[in-house]
Design an enzyme around this catalytic site. Structure first.
Site, short mmCIF file in Angstrom:
data_model
loop_
_atom_site.label_atom_id
_atom_site.label_comp_id
_atom_site.label_asym_id
_atom_site.label_seq_id
_atom_site.Cartn_x
_atom_site.Cartn_y
_atom_site.Cartn_z
N GLY A 1 6.47 1.79 16.76
CA GLY A 1 6.18 1.61 15.33
C GLY A 1 7.44 1.67 14.49
O GLY A 1 8.37 2.44 14.75
N VAL A 2 7.48 0.82 13.48
CA VAL A 2 8.69 0.66 12.67
C VAL A 2 8.42 0.70 11.17
O VAL A 2 9.32 0.51 10.37
CB VAL A 2 9.38 -0.69 12.97
CG1 VAL A 2 9.90 -0.71 14.39
CG2 VAL A 2 8.45 -1.86 12.71
N GLU B 1 7.85 2.92 8.83
CA GLU B 1 8.38 3.90 7.89
C GLU B 1 9.77 4.41 8.21
O GLU B 1 10.42 5.01 7.36
CB GLU B 1 7.39 5.08 7.79
CG GLU B 1 6.11 4.66 7.12
CD GLU B 1 4.95 5.61 7.36
OE1 GLU B 1 4.63 6.38 6.45
OE2 GLU B 1 4.37 5.59 8.46
N ASN C 1 7.52 -8.45 17.49
CA ASN C 1 7.99 -9.64 16.78
C ASN C 1 9.28 -9.27 16.06
O ASN C 1 9.26 -8.59 15.03
CB ASN C 1 6.92 -10.10 15.78
CG ASN C 1 7.35 -11.34 15.02
OD1 ASN C 1 8.52 -11.48 14.64
ND2 ASN C 1 6.43 -12.25 14.79
N GLY D 1 0.84 -1.20 0.00
CA GLY D 1 0.00 0.00 0.00
C GLY D 1 0.87 1.24 0.00
O GLY D 1 0.73 2.11 -0.84
#
Ligand code: MOS
Length: 754
Positions: free
Chosen positions: A715-716, A718, A644, A250
């Site tokens: 969060g990773v 971008e 993860n 996306g």
């Protein structure tokens, strides 16, 4: 999800009873590699017809004539949808009720505002007949000269950039600081217009059953797509069922439902049959978003000892003639380096392209490439090593706002990455290293940064008498591994092994998981899951602790903890009871609760929240031909808790490859006369192939963040592109002594410096 897939377990985590932290393989991996994963365009409901877009070959003007009769006379063609017969809409597609409602081209008139805009939709028995029918339309146009490029229109200052930031922000006196600086760097960097180019094109299979609409389409935002359709069609959202189990990428382009997808729905309405509409690759270069070109001017002031005293970052960007997305490129300079004076500003031009959209670190990717290049120039001007210069100017608080960071392990990223790369052996001056084949070798670095964002999400949790659990949230897996990581969070939230949890995601019938964008999906949907789990466990605990027959009687709810399908007394006196026993005694088949995930406004107003990283690049440049090869890339990233490690590594590797792509490959070349993209295909719009991808090394640096959210997730998705693009550019300078200021870097830039 299929339960036949064997998962990779980390014994250390298993002993602790935690699913979070385990390097599980992706739960949908086997389905994908065996071809059993059903993507939107793989659906063929009975009676389905094929729709093909006829798109504009001009960028500005109006459609004067379409040979609808010829198209309709073609064998197999069932209908041609034009502004004359397009089913009515309840909302004007040009209305804009909020900033993230984008204006759409839904055949509302004969106007053309960019190349590849839809001007008609041909619906036929076969894809071939629809394609031939579209060709027979042979449009004639009234053409106006298109405005293309950053100098094409009158510049103006946008009222806001990105997610509502002011176009200009400052603290301190930049001009005074520049006046007193011992060293000044002033440079202008240009980045190109880029397209997301997800492998899977935008596609839709739409079927109406009376006033119920069922859709198969890829989206990063199920609830937003459902809401947009409901508004346009004038129907209640719960009559619209969107299935989006798999996305073939996306990168932002599927964040908001696009015009062509909605035209598929209208085509199905018009003919009263299910319709499939799949964009051709060249039709992706217009109506489904892109990244604007940018021109960025950086001015840095540095004291004699290497202390940054001024950062001035101005970005010119483009938006469409009819909407207002602006990439906030200069805002990358708000938080990265300590400087007593910082000013950022944006201006924009309106051009005749489709509306740009968020794409792979919108703002930070573009802006950090320019900033990291300028920082490299400043280090060189002071005669300092680029790492030493960055450490000298390390920001212990966010310089623009004065807020402390919720956590920031960037120093560890710098040192661990440098050690892994061997940075200490880097000669200061450029053009000093050659490999055995005689190629020039250069080493460069860049700092990675991306904000730790959260949107809003909801999840529903169920515990059943058989000891299993269900977690439902309309989350999106576009290849990033969300289904796996979120299932792990669900396991921990329910006190169950991940395999005992049925994780349901990917449809609009489930609670809204928020948009999968802004690198915020794991944190946002993850917190909804965490809270739904806590709520259902609390209900279960209430059943046990208030019942004299339970071994947990008398412990209050806060006095129990859940793991391995049992509730234990928190004081660990050995007493416990299984979920099944608690529910059986209560005469219940299951217990259910909901939870929400959202940012904590108090923490957000107190702390600056960002993920960070450091990327080191080695390039080899042919001294005669200027050909550039990236040979090594090492990235060290700190992004809070890692759910993860396998998925995260994969995300970061992908992001680092985007960095290579940004600096060396991607560029949509526009024909200024026609307004068309000259390389609207994957052969000529360059993206890295395996041969372009170097040895990649990813280090994840431990970081505990007690403030971002209860799970500590930043969060990773971008951050990998940021830092990497600048590192490659700076390595090219170090190899050649030629400073790249125009991207992507081409070999002729190195042979004829400009
Ligand atoms: Mo991302 S550009 O927010 O999909």
């Amino acid at each position: 999800m299929s339960s036949e897939i064997s998962l990779t377990r980390d014994p250390a985590h298993l002993r602790q009873g935690s699913n979070i932290g385990q390097p599980l393989t992706r739960r949908d991996g086997v389905l994908k590699v065996t071809g059993r994963a059903r993507y939107a365009a793989d659906n063929h409901p009975p009676g389905m017809l094929y729709a093909v877009l006829a798109t504009s070959s001009i960028a500005r003007g109006r459609v004067a004539f379409l040979n609808v009769a010829a198209a309709k006379a073609h064998p197999g063609v069932v209908e041609v949808m034009t502004p004359a017969n397009r089913p009515p809409l309840a909302d004007d597609p040009d209305a804009k009720a909020h900033p993230f409602m984008f204006r759409l081209d839904l055949l509302q008139n004969d106007g053309v505002r960019y190349a590849q805009q839809t001007i008609a939709v041909v619906i036929a028995q076969t894809l071939e007949a629809a394609t031939e029918g579209a060709a027979l339309l042979a449009p004639r146009y009234d053409v106006l000269p298109p405005r293309i490029g950053l100098d094409a229109g009158e510049p103006f200052v946008p009222p806001a950039v990105g997610v509502g930031n002011p176009a200009s922000e400052r603290h301190g006196d930049v001009e005074a600081a520049l006046g007193h600086a011992a060293h000044r760097v002033e440079a202008t960097y240009e980045t190109p217009l880029q397209y997301h180019n997800a492998m899977e094109p935008h596609a839709i299979v739409a079927a109406w059953d009376g006033d119920i609409l069922s859709i198969d389409t890829p989206t990063q935002g199920l609830a937003m797509a459902q809401g947009r359709l409901a508004g346009l069609l004038g129907m209640p959202p719960d009559r619209i069922h969107i299935r989006s189990p798999f996305l073939g990428g996306g990168f932002g382009s599927k964040g908001l439902i696009s015009g062509p997808q909605i035209l598929g729905v209208l085509a199905a309405r018009l003919v009263g049959r299910p319709v499939k509409l799949v964009l051709r690759r060249d039709q992706m270069y217009g109506p489904v978003g892109h990244r604007s070109a940018s021109r960025q001017r950086l001015r840095l002031g540095v004291a004699a000892d290497g202390t940054l005293t001024a950062i001035d970052h101005h970005a010119r960007i483009a938006s469409s003639s009819f909407d207002d997305f602006y990439e906030p490129a200069a805002n990358a300079s708000h938080s990265l380096y300590a400087s007593a004076a910082i000013a950022t500003s944006h201006d924009a031009v309106r051009v005749d392209t489709g509306t740009p959209l968020f794409m792979r670190a919108p703002g930070e990717a573009t802006g950090s490439l320019a900033l990291e290049s300028a920082i490299d120039e400043a280090a060189h001007a002071c005669g300092m090593d680029p790492l030493a210069f960055r450490l000298r100017n390390y920001a212990d608080i966010e310089p623009m706002t004065g807020k402390p960071f919720s956590s920031k392990a960037l120093r560890e990223c710098y040192t661990q990455g440098a050690e892994r790369f061997g940075w200490a052996r880097r000669p200061l001056a450029p053009r000093q290293m050659r490999d055995e084949a005689g190629f020039l070798v250069g080493w460069g670095m860049g700092t990675a940064t991306f904000p730790a964002l959260m949107f809003a999400a909801e999840a529903r949790a169920v515990l059943r008498r058989d000891g299993s659990g269900v977690m439902e949230t309309g989350a999106h897996d576009m290849g990033q591994g969300a289904w796996t990581a979120l299932a792990q969070i669900a396991g921990d939230a329910l006190g169950l092994d991940v395999d005992a949890v049925t994780f349901q995601a990917g449809t609009s019938d489930l609670p809204d998981a928020g948009i999968a964008g802004g690198s915020a999906h794991t944190a946002t949907a993850g917190m909804a899951i965490h809270n739904a789990g806590a709520a259902v466990i609390a209900k279960l605990a209430a059943l046990a602790t208030t019942d004299r027959r339970s071994p947990l009687f008398g412990a209050d709810n806060a006095g129990v903890t859940a793991r391995n399908g049992r509730l234990f007394r928190r004081d660990d006196d050995g007493r416990s009871e299984s979920y099944g026993d608690i529910l059986a005694r209560a005469g219940l088949a299951e217990v259910e609760a909901r939870g929400n995930g959202a940012a904590d406004p108090a923490a957000q107003s107190t702390y600056a929240m960002h993920a960070h990283g450091a990327v080191y690049a080695e390039v080899k440049v042919d001294p005669d031909l200027g050909q550039i090869r990236v040979s090594r890339l090492v990235g060290a990233f700190a992004a809070g808790r890692i759910i993860n490690p396998r998925m995260v590594r994969s995300q970061l590797l992908g992001g680092m490859i985007w960095g290579v792509s940004f600096t060396l490959h991607e560029e949509a070349v526009m024909d200024r006369r026609s307004g068309r993209t000259l390389n609207a295909n994957l052969a000529e719009y360059h993206v890295p192939v395996n041969a372009d991808v170097p040895s990649l090394d990813v280090v994840t640096v431990d970081e505990h963040d007690p403030h971002v959210n209860a799970l500590g997730i930043k969060g990773v998705g971008e951050i990998g592109v940021t830092g990497s693009a600048g590192a490659v550019a700076n390595a090219v300078w170090h190899a050649t002594g030629v400073r790249p200021r125009h991207f992507p870097i081409r070999l002729d830039h190195l042979l004829t410096p400009h």
